[in-house]
Write an enzyme that holds these catalytic residues in place. Structure first.
Site, short mmCIF file in Angstrom:
data_model
loop_
_atom_site.label_atom_id
_atom_site.label_comp_id
_atom_site.label_asym_id
_atom_site.label_seq_id
_atom_site.Cartn_x
_atom_site.Cartn_y
_atom_site.Cartn_z
N THR A 1 41.32 41.78 36.63
CA THR A 1 42.34 40.77 36.91
C THR A 1 41.69 39.40 36.89
O THR A 1 40.46 39.27 36.95
CB THR A 1 42.99 40.98 38.29
OG1 THR A 1 42.02 40.68 39.32
CG2 THR A 1 43.50 42.40 38.48
N LEU B 1 38.69 41.91 41.46
CA LEU B 1 39.43 40.81 42.10
C LEU B 1 38.51 39.61 42.22
O LEU B 1 37.38 39.73 42.71
CB LEU B 1 39.92 41.24 43.49
CG LEU B 1 40.66 40.18 44.31
CD1 LEU B 1 41.91 39.69 43.58
CD2 LEU B 1 41.03 40.73 45.69
N VAL C 1 34.12 42.74 43.08
CA VAL C 1 34.45 41.34 43.36
C VAL C 1 33.91 40.50 42.22
O VAL C 1 32.73 40.57 41.87
CB VAL C 1 33.83 40.88 44.70
CG1 VAL C 1 34.14 39.39 44.94
CG2 VAL C 1 34.36 41.72 45.85
N LYS C 2 34.79 39.69 41.61
CA LYS C 2 34.39 38.88 40.46
C LYS C 2 33.80 37.55 40.92
O LYS C 2 34.43 36.81 41.68
CB LYS C 2 35.59 38.62 39.54
CG LYS C 2 36.02 39.84 38.76
CD LYS C 2 37.24 39.54 37.89
CE LYS C 2 36.86 38.93 36.58
NZ LYS C 2 38.04 38.85 35.65
N ILE C 3 32.60 37.28 40.46
CA ILE C 3 31.90 36.03 40.76
C ILE C 3 31.51 35.39 39.43
O ILE C 3 30.89 36.05 38.59
CB ILE C 3 30.65 36.28 41.62
CG1 ILE C 3 31.04 36.88 42.98
CG2 ILE C 3 29.85 34.99 41.82
CD1 ILE C 3 29.86 37.26 43.86
#
Length: 369
Positions: A45, A109, A140-142
């Site tokens: 996403t 996310l 977790v998107k960084i």
């Protein structure tokens, strides 16, 4: 019936992830159908996807009314809505996560892209999202900005699984892999079991061709024009060569012995933007084992209809790919500038989408009240 073309792609070692998520897709069973019929084993996403989902249909109305009724702020509402969708998606993929031993069945996310240049705030939000979603198959998107690199290391060190996003250059990709290995070293020192930590590195594809083709057309020579449509695939193939180098190194073997998982390359932005190119270009030409290809549904269905798998198209192609980059420099393409522009544009686009998402939620909360 499972689709044969996508089945061949999965059989070649490519994990097929969908680059889309919405409450409607979850509630209608559309996502489950893609898992069952189209070999989809994960979801990514981003703020653009959520902004689009919130602006369509009535799937969020009940939650919006509940949030409005208790006076939730826009920031809290956005967080609760996105976390809820991702939790549901993680649950849909829990079986995939279990049967693949945690390799796939992953849902991503993103931290607020407005924090992309702020290490401390990125770390804080990454840890907060990890706790809020509370699912082992979350990523977790960084973003892979300079400030994002130490945030990646610190999140991994705390046992958080990370999807590193917005990678455009091989140089930055090497820094991302280093950040991951540093994080694993620290996680082991912190007592976290390394087998429970997963990561992918999202290497953006089509945007590279879009930017470089524009510059080649401005140069206008026959040699320059002959290079159009070649940079993105070459860039990705060079990235895979770097992946192979790092994840066969002695440093990696020591971590692997402690249970660590390799950080797989993920081909992102694989929807073809130039109508002159085959619509499955960035899938067919990047088939290689131990990778993920995250596709918008349009690209997924195009490949299901007429995509072709010609075996491994990446391993052993680094020298040929480097020749493309040498030619690009020879005709006058400023590659470091290309990658700077792409990163800045990428962060800016996601920030604007995040703002759009907030504006949509603001309007819906006001209407509900």
């Amino acid at each position: 019936m499972s689709n044969d073309r996508l089945g061949q792609l999965a059989g070649a070692g490519v994990s097929i992830w969908l680059d889309d998520l919405s409450r409607e897709r979850l509630s209608s069973g559309s996502l489950q159908e893609l898992i069952t019929d189209k070999h989809v084993v994960g979801v990514t996403t981003n703020p653009t996807i959520f902004a689009s989902a919130l602006s369509k249909g009535e799937a969020y109305d009940a939650q919006i009314r509940e949030l409005a009724g208790r006076g939730a702020s826009v920031e809290d509402a956005v967080r609760e809505i996105t976390v809820s969708d991702v939790q549901q998606a993680c649950d849909v993929f829990s079986g995939t996560w279990e049967t693949t031993n945690g390799v796939d069945g992953r849902v991503s996310l993103e931290v607020d892209p407005g924090l992309a240049r702020d290490t401390e705030a990125t770390v804080a939000q990454a840890l907060d999202l990890w706790k809020a979603v509370d699912r082992p198959n979350l990523l977790v998107k960084i973003p892979a900005t300079e400030q994002g690199l130490p945030a990646i290391t610190r999140a991994i060190a705390e046992g958080v699984s990370v999807n590193v996003t917005l990678i455009f250059s091989v140089e930055r990709y090497r820094a991302v892999m280093d950040a991951y290995l540093d994080g694993l070293d620290q996680a082991a020192a912190n007592g976290h079991p390394l087998a429970g930590i997963a990561s992918v590195a999202s290497f953006f594809v089509s945007r590279v061709d879009t930017e470089i083709d524009k510059r080649l057309e401005a140069i206008g020579s026959d040699e320059a024009l002959s290079l159009r449509g070649k940079a993105a695939v070459a860039n990705s193939r060079l990235a895979y060569a770097a992946f192979q180098e790092v994840f066969t190194s002695e440093r990696w073997k020591a971590l692997e012995a402690k249970g660590a998982r390799p950080q797989r390359p993920l081909w992102a932005s694989t929807g073809v933007k130039n109508p002159d190119y085959p619509d499955t270009l960035y899938i067919t030409e990047l088939v290689v084992a131990d990778t993920v290809n995250t596709m918008p549904e349009k690209s997924l269905l195009a490949f299901a209809d007429h995509g072709e798998v010609h075996g491994d198209r990446v391993t052993g192609t680094a020298a040929e790919a480097q020749q493309v980059f040498d030619a690009l420099e020879r005709v006058g393409v400023d590659l470091p500038d290309v990658f700077r522009v792409l990163e800045d544009e990428g962060v800016d686009k996601f920030e604007k989408s995040w703002t759009e998402l907030g504006d949509t939620v603001t309007g819906q909360l006001q209407q509900a009240r």
